[in-house]
Each structure stands twice: as structure tokens, then as C-alpha cells.
Design a protein around this motif. Structure first.
Motif, mmCIF file in Angstrom:
data_model
loop_
_atom_site.group_PDB
_atom_site.id
_atom_site.type_symbol
_atom_site.label_atom_id
_atom_site.label_comp_id
_atom_site.label_asym_id
_atom_site.label_seq_id
_atom_site.Cartn_x
_atom_site.Cartn_y
_atom_site.Cartn_z
ATOM 1 N N ALA B 6 9.618 31.867 -15.638
ATOM 2 C CA ALA B 6 8.473 31.015 -16.013
ATOM 3 C C ALA B 6 8.651 29.610 -15.454
ATOM 4 O O ALA B 6 7.710 29.009 -14.927
ATOM 5 C CB ALA B 6 8.346 30.974 -17.534
ATOM 6 N N VAL B 7 9.869 29.095 -15.546
ATOM 7 C CA VAL B 7 10.128 27.736 -15.062
ATOM 8 C C VAL B 7 10.091 27.701 -13.539
ATOM 9 O O VAL B 7 9.496 26.796 -12.935
ATOM 10 C CB VAL B 7 11.496 27.232 -15.594
ATOM 11 C CG1 VAL B 7 11.869 25.904 -14.964
ATOM 12 C CG2 VAL B 7 11.450 27.103 -17.106
ATOM 13 N N ASN B 8 10.674 28.724 -12.921
ATOM 14 C CA ASN B 8 10.665 28.762 -11.449
ATOM 15 C C ASN B 8 9.252 28.832 -10.896
ATOM 16 O O ASN B 8 8.965 28.292 -9.828
ATOM 17 C CB ASN B 8 11.495 29.938 -10.943
ATOM 18 C CG ASN B 8 12.976 29.678 -11.137
ATOM 19 O OD1 ASN B 8 13.382 28.521 -11.289
ATOM 20 N ND2 ASN B 8 13.776 30.721 -11.171
ATOM 21 N N ARG B 9 8.380 29.502 -11.632
ATOM 22 C CA ARG B 9 6.979 29.559 -11.182
ATOM 23 C C ARG B 9 6.387 28.151 -11.158
ATOM 24 O O ARG B 9 5.642 27.797 -10.248
ATOM 25 C CB ARG B 9 6.142 30.443 -12.117
ATOM 26 C CG ARG B 9 6.331 31.923 -11.844
ATOM 27 C CD ARG B 9 5.325 32.727 -12.617
ATOM 28 N NE ARG B 9 3.968 32.538 -12.117
ATOM 29 C CZ ARG B 9 2.877 32.970 -12.747
ATOM 30 N NH1 ARG B 9 2.979 33.590 -13.879
ATOM 31 N NH2 ARG B 9 1.686 32.779 -12.223
ATOM 32 N N ILE B 10 6.713 27.360 -12.150
ATOM 33 C CA ILE B 10 6.201 25.977 -12.162
ATOM 34 C C ILE B 10 6.810 25.188 -10.999
ATOM 35 O O ILE B 10 6.107 24.468 -10.288
ATOM 36 C CB ILE B 10 6.480 25.303 -13.524
ATOM 37 C CG1 ILE B 10 5.662 26.013 -14.595
ATOM 38 C CG2 ILE B 10 6.148 23.816 -13.478
ATOM 39 C CD1 ILE B 10 5.880 25.517 -15.996
ATOM 40 N N TYR B 11 8.114 25.354 -10.799
ATOM 41 C CA TYR B 11 8.769 24.646 -9.686
ATOM 42 C C TYR B 11 8.128 25.014 -8.344
ATOM 43 O O TYR B 11 7.863 24.154 -7.503
ATOM 44 C CB TYR B 11 10.256 25.024 -9.616
ATOM 45 C CG TYR B 11 11.130 24.439 -10.713
ATOM 46 C CD1 TYR B 11 10.637 23.519 -11.623
ATOM 47 C CD2 TYR B 11 12.460 24.818 -10.823
ATOM 48 C CE1 TYR B 11 11.438 22.998 -12.632
ATOM 49 C CE2 TYR B 11 13.275 24.300 -11.828
ATOM 50 C CZ TYR B 11 12.753 23.392 -12.722
ATOM 51 O OH TYR B 11 13.554 22.879 -13.701
ATOM 52 N N ASP B 30 13.602 19.523 -19.741
ATOM 53 C CA ASP B 30 14.304 20.651 -20.346
ATOM 54 C C ASP B 30 13.544 21.943 -20.020
ATOM 55 O O ASP B 30 12.323 22.016 -20.178
ATOM 56 C CB ASP B 30 14.326 20.422 -21.867
ATOM 57 C CG ASP B 30 15.216 21.427 -22.572
ATOM 58 O OD1 ASP B 30 15.189 22.616 -22.185
ATOM 59 O OD2 ASP B 30 15.930 21.024 -23.499
ATOM 60 N N ARG B 31 14.267 22.960 -19.603
ATOM 61 C CA ARG B 31 13.626 24.217 -19.201
ATOM 62 C C ARG B 31 12.885 24.873 -20.364
ATOM 63 O O ARG B 31 11.882 25.553 -20.166
ATOM 64 C CB ARG B 31 14.673 25.184 -18.628
ATOM 65 C CG ARG B 31 15.295 24.674 -17.338
ATOM 66 C CD ARG B 31 16.448 25.536 -16.906
ATOM 67 N NE ARG B 31 16.021 26.754 -16.262
ATOM 68 C CZ ARG B 31 15.703 26.869 -14.973
ATOM 69 N NH1 ARG B 31 15.753 25.820 -14.193
ATOM 70 N NH2 ARG B 31 15.319 28.019 -14.462
ATOM 71 N N ILE B 33 11.233 23.348 -22.626
ATOM 72 C CA ILE B 33 9.926 22.678 -22.741
ATOM 73 C C ILE B 33 9.012 23.195 -21.638
ATOM 74 O O ILE B 33 7.867 23.561 -21.863
ATOM 75 C CB ILE B 33 10.088 21.140 -22.630
ATOM 76 C CG1 ILE B 33 10.786 20.603 -23.875
ATOM 77 C CG2 ILE B 33 8.749 20.452 -22.412
ATOM 78 C CD1 ILE B 33 11.081 19.116 -23.841
ATOM 79 N N LEU B 34 9.574 23.268 -20.435
ATOM 80 C CA LEU B 34 8.751 23.683 -19.294
ATOM 81 C C LEU B 34 8.218 25.106 -19.448
ATOM 82 O O LEU B 34 7.106 25.405 -19.033
ATOM 83 C CB LEU B 34 9.571 23.605 -18.008
ATOM 84 C CG LEU B 34 9.370 22.381 -17.136
ATOM 85 C CD1 LEU B 34 10.047 22.561 -15.812
ATOM 86 C CD2 LEU B 34 7.889 22.064 -16.932
ATOM 87 N N CYS B 35 9.026 25.977 -20.043
ATOM 88 C CA CYS B 35 8.575 27.369 -20.131
ATOM 89 C C CYS B 35 7.427 27.503 -21.116
ATOM 90 O O CYS B 35 6.737 28.517 -21.128
ATOM 91 C CB CYS B 35 9.727 28.313 -20.468
ATOM 92 S SG CYS B 35 10.097 28.412 -22.200
ATOM 93 N N GLU B 36 7.218 26.485 -21.945
ATOM 94 C CA GLU B 36 6.078 26.517 -22.867
ATOM 95 C C GLU B 36 4.888 25.718 -22.329
ATOM 96 O O GLU B 36 3.869 25.603 -23.002
ATOM 97 C CB GLU B 36 6.482 25.901 -24.209
ATOM 98 C CG GLU B 36 7.275 26.846 -25.073
ATOM 99 C CD GLU B 36 7.328 26.368 -26.524
ATOM 100 O OE1 GLU B 36 7.692 27.174 -27.360
ATOM 101 O OE2 GLU B 36 6.996 25.205 -26.792
ATOM 102 N N ALA B 37 5.050 25.168 -21.122
ATOM 103 C CA ALA B 37 3.992 24.302 -20.578
ATOM 104 C C ALA B 37 2.699 25.073 -20.385
ATOM 105 O O ALA B 37 2.697 26.188 -19.879
ATOM 106 C CB ALA B 37 4.452 23.699 -19.267
#
Lengths: 155, 351
Positions: B6-11, B30-31, B33-37
Motif C-alpha cells: 500500500a505504501v509502495n503504491r503511494i511512493y 510513518d508507513r 499513517i501512509l497506508c491509511e492515507a
């Protein structure tokens, strides 16, 4: 030989201007009628034959690799071809300015911008033809006369 | 998909479009937090805001985020323009229609909402100038979230009920529709064999197609028509693809009602969503009244949230009688940790 070389450059300039005009026509077709994003349009043109295909390829590569804006990538690519193409500064300037407008407007805007540059290049082409008509014989004659003079001096 | 994915997709899919300093700030977060973005909001001369869970936070340097806008990273108008150029592949002309509509779907199915000052001609928007806000809505696909309701939509092994999924905004009706489409298209033998599904994806949220390829899995027997009005989309699908089921998001335009009646009368099944709170609220809405009068829908799936923030899914028949109440409908995403009371982590608990 020098006279012939100078006169050949006059012909090359006309050829180069014509090739650029043809390239711009293809680009216009890609943008206005196929509605392809610029990168893909340049890539499509890069697969065709002619001197402009390698230019299109370089713009695409530079923009993809460096993330520069289109205008900057276009100008950088033009710089790489300065030594290869025979053009006057007015023609280089026209080409540089073209890069900074590409992709910035809607299709109608792109069309009118490309048409404008093409028509200006058309004027440059006529000037280049006149130039050749006036100077080609002169350069050749000067070259021949220079050669004869050199031979006479040597004798 | 786990937290890392999920985080890598945002990156990989969002950060490249952002101004460098904001991308960097986001990557330092924080990863967890990002995974809930859910959304990243850029506003001209305003601090960058991240919407995650049900919270807003302002992004600051060095991976800090909190509710105070002080010291937050600021977006300049030039940043916004540059961001739009990146989103539209430096080809404004190729995305003009999307820009006029106010959004562009980017790789990964995420949606960039774009607003500014519209330029109009004959009352029609022909361009947007002075871009003032960009909102990246992060697309999520939650496979299996419709597993517990799907049996109520199936009539027999080769047929389904015309179904309307109803909820207020933000409760996940599109997410459930997407998963239901996948179930109905692939089938789940021996209970149900898949049917041909035609999807009218007017706003690109169901399939999240990017360059014609759906980012979300809608099943093997699904044909998708993108970015077109529902009415025209349904007509084209009927003519060209011969679907058994037509699926569409956010019904509500009274003009669509006649075409929907046509579709139902032609024996094509419908699966759709609509904004609403309950069965009665639909009866009052223009466009739905006609459809309810002819009993176009045989099943209603009502998504709701109670005062204790528990999520319920109620299945009704065509007359509005309750068939089942599913409070835990398997909405646990494989992606993100905890699952409580049937809630998906798209709507995490308010702390």
C-alpha cells in the motif's frame, strides 16, 4: 572544393527546413487528430525514417530520464543536433520557442501554434532558396577561380 | 496487498507527481499513517493536508504530521500548475476534457481532482485556469468485501436480482459494487456461474482504468465503457456487448430512468449504487420513484453506520422488507490489520 562545400550547405539548409516542416506536420497530426500525449507522439515519430526521428527520440529520452519540462528537454535535444543540422539562427530560435509551447494548451491552441511555426519556416525556406540561387554559382565560381589562382601561383 | 504494498503504491504512483519537497515530506511519514492515507490535498498558498482514516493532518518536514498548520509545507500556485502538467504527461491538450470535468485518473486508478477558475463558452466549461486545488484520492480495491452479501443477490445459478446498493457518501458502496461485479463476473460455482457484465464507469471509479486498462479486477466476463454518461453508455453496451448484467455507479439523474426501464424490460439485470440513507429516502427522489413503481429493483443493500460507529448492511427485497442484516460482512481488507464489527479500515475508528 571549398566553394562546392559552401554551396552544398545552402542546399542542406533548405533540405533541413523541409524535413522540420514535415516533422511538425506529423506532430500536429499526432496531437490534433490522434490526441496522443506528447511523449507517445514523439515515440511514434521516432520509429519513422528521416533526420527528425532521432531528434524526436532524444526529446522523449531526455524528458523521461531527467524529468525536465518539455521546453527544456526539447531545447537540450536541439543543442545536441546543432553540429548536424544546417540552419540559421532564426530557424534555431523558431524551433526553441516551439518547445516551450508544446503541451501547454488545448488542441486548437497546439494546432495554431504548430501552423504558425510551419508558416514561418516556409518563409525561411523561401529565403534559403533565394540565398542558394544568389550564392551557389558565386561560391562555385569563386572556388574554381581560387583553385586556378593557386595552381598559377604554384607554377 | 500488505502495508508495504500500500505504501509502495503511494511512493511509486503518487509521489512522482508531487512537488519535490512535498514528495519528500510524504515519503518520510510513518508507513502506518501512509497506508491509511485516503487523500492528499494541495491548495494554492496553503499547507499540504493528508486525510487518513477519519483524521486530517498537515504534513511538515522530516516526517512530522499533526493537526496544526504551523510550519507545514506550503504549496505554491506554480507547484500546482507543474503538478497538473505532470499528471497530464506534459500534454494539456490530451487531458483537456478530463481537466474540464475536474479530474484525471492516473496510473494505479488514483484520481486527481483539479479545480480552479473555469473558462466558459456558451455556458460550457472549455478550460480551467488559475488552478487552486488538487486532491489526490487514493484508490483501494478490497477484494472479498462483498462476499457475505453476494448470496442475497443471486436468484439461481444463472441469474441474479436487480440490485441497488444504497448508502450515504463515504461508506463504501462503490467498493462493494466493485467486488460484487467481480463475484458476478467470475462466478462462484456451484452456487453461481459467472455472467457477462457490462460496466458503465462514468467517473472512472469502478474500474479505475488507465489508458484503457482497468486497474481494478472486475472479473473475466466484464466489459467496461469509460468516461461516458450512463444513458449513452448503457445504450452502447446493449448494442455492442450483449451483457447479462449492467453495473453502474451513482444513479440519480432522472434522465437515466427511462434507459434503466428499457434495460430492465430487455431482461438485462442491473446492479447499481445510489446515494441515500434508507429505502424510504429513495421513494422521494425524482428518477427513483418511477423505477420503484415498476419494481425495477428486487434487492436493496443499505449500508449504514449507527451512533456507536458500527457499520451495518441491511438487505431488503423489492418491497422494502428486510431479508437479512449483515453486520459483519467480511469487509476486512486483506491489506490492513484489524477488523472490528464489520468495519473496513477505510473508515477507521475515531480516537
Amino acid at each position: 572544393m571549398a566553394g562546392f562545400a559552401f554551396s552544398r550547405r545552402l542546399t542542406e539548409r533548405i533540405e533541413n527546413i523541409r524535413q522540420i516542416q514535415a516533422f511538425l506536420m506529423e506532430l500536429e497530426n499526432e496531437i490534433v487528430y490522434i490526441n496522443r500525449p506528447l511523449g507517445q507522439a514523439l515515440l511514434a515519430i521516432s520509429h519513422k525514417k528521416g533526420m527528425m526521428s532521432s531528434f524526436a527520440k532524444r526529446v522523449f529520452e531526455i524528458q523521461n530520464n531527467t524529468k525536465l519540462s518539455t521546453g527544456k528537454a526539447w531545447e537540450k535535444s536541439l543543442d545536441e543536433f546543432r553540429a548536424q543540422w544546417v540552419l540559421h539562427q532564426e530557424e534555431w530560435d523558431l524551433m526553441i520557442s516551439m518547445g516551450y509551447v508544446l503541451g501547454k494548451t488545448n488542441r486548437a491552441g497546439q494546432k495554431s501554434c504548430i501552423e504558425l511555426v510551419r508558416s514561418k519556416l516556409g518563409i525561411q525556406e523561401k529565403k534559403a532558396e533565394n540565398d542558394r540561387a544568389q550564392k551557389e554559382k558565386l561560391y562555385k565560381s569563386l572556388g574554381v577561380l581560387g583553385g586556378i589562382a593557386t595552381v598559377l601561383v604554384l607554377i | 496487498m500488505d502495508v508495504n504494498d500500500a505504501v509502495n503504491r503511494i511512493y511509486n504512483e503518487i509521489v512522482p507527481y508531487l512537488p519535490a519537497n512535498i514528495g519528500k515530506g510524504l515519503m518520510q511519514l510513518d508507513r502506518l499513517i501512509l497506508c491509511e492515507a485516503e487523500e492528499i490535498r494541495l491548495r494554492a498558498n496553503r499547507p499540504v493536508m493528508l486525510h487518513y482514516g477519519r483524521k486530517d493532518g498537515f504534513i511538515k518536514e522530516k516526517g512530522r504530521i499533526n493537526s496544526s498548520p504551523r510550519d507545514a509545507l506550503i504549496v505554491s500556485p506554480e507547484d500546482l500548475i507543474e503538478c497538473v502538467y505532470k499528471i497530464c504527461e506534459h500534454s494539456w491538450y490530451a487531458y483537456q476534457e478530463d481537466i474540464n470535468k475536474g479530474f484525471i485518473t492516473i496510473k494505479g486508478g488514483h484520481r486527481a481532482g483539479i479545480i480552479g477558475t473555469p473558462v466558459t463558452e456558451d455556458g460550457k466549461i472549455i478550460n480551467i485556469k488559475d488552478i487552486s486545488s488538487i486532491n489526490f484520492r487514493i484508490a483501494r480495491e478490497i477484494k472479498g468485501c462483498a462476499a457475505s452479501i453476494i448470496k442475497y443477490l443471486v436468484k439461481n445459478i444463472h441469474d441474479i436480482y436487480n440490485t441497488l446498493i444504497v448508502s450515504p457518501p463515504g461508506l463504501g458502496k462503490t467498493t462493494i459494487l466493485r467486488d460484487a461485479i467481480r463475484f458476478l463476473s467470475n462466478g462462484f460455482p456451484p452456487e453461481f456461474y459467472g455472467l457477462k457484465v457490462g460496466v458503465v464507469d462514468e467517473r472512472g471509479e469502478i474500474a479505475a482504468s488507465y489508458k484503457g486498462i482497468p486497474s481494478n479486477d472486475l472479473g473475466y466476463r466484464t466489459d467496461i465503457i469509460n468516461g461516458i454518461h450512463k444513458k449513452t453508455g448503457m445504450e452502447i453496451l446493449l448494442r455492442s456487448m450483449g451483457p447479462n448484467i449492467i453495473a453502474l455507479d451513482e444513479l440519480g439523474n432522472p434522465d437515466d430512468a427511462a434507459t434503466l426501464q428499457q434495460v430492465v424490460n430487455a431482461g438485462i439485470r442491473l446492479v447499481a449504487t445510489a446515494h441515500g440513507y434508507n429505502f424510504d429516502s429513495l421513494k422521494m427522489r425524482q428518477g427513483f420513484k418511477e423505477l420503484l413503481d415498476i419494481k425495477a429493483f428486487e434487492r436493496f443493500v443499505i449500508l449504514s453506520v449507527d451512533k456507536a460507529l458500527k457499520y451495518h448492511t441491511t438487505i431488503l427485497d423489492g418491497d422494502g422488507n428486510v431479508i437479512a442484516v449483515v453486520s459483519e460482512i467480511g469487509r476486512k481488507p486483506a491489506d490492513y490489520g484489524e477488523f472490528d464489527n464489520g468495519r473496513i479500515r477505510l473508515f477507521p475508528q475515531i480516537n
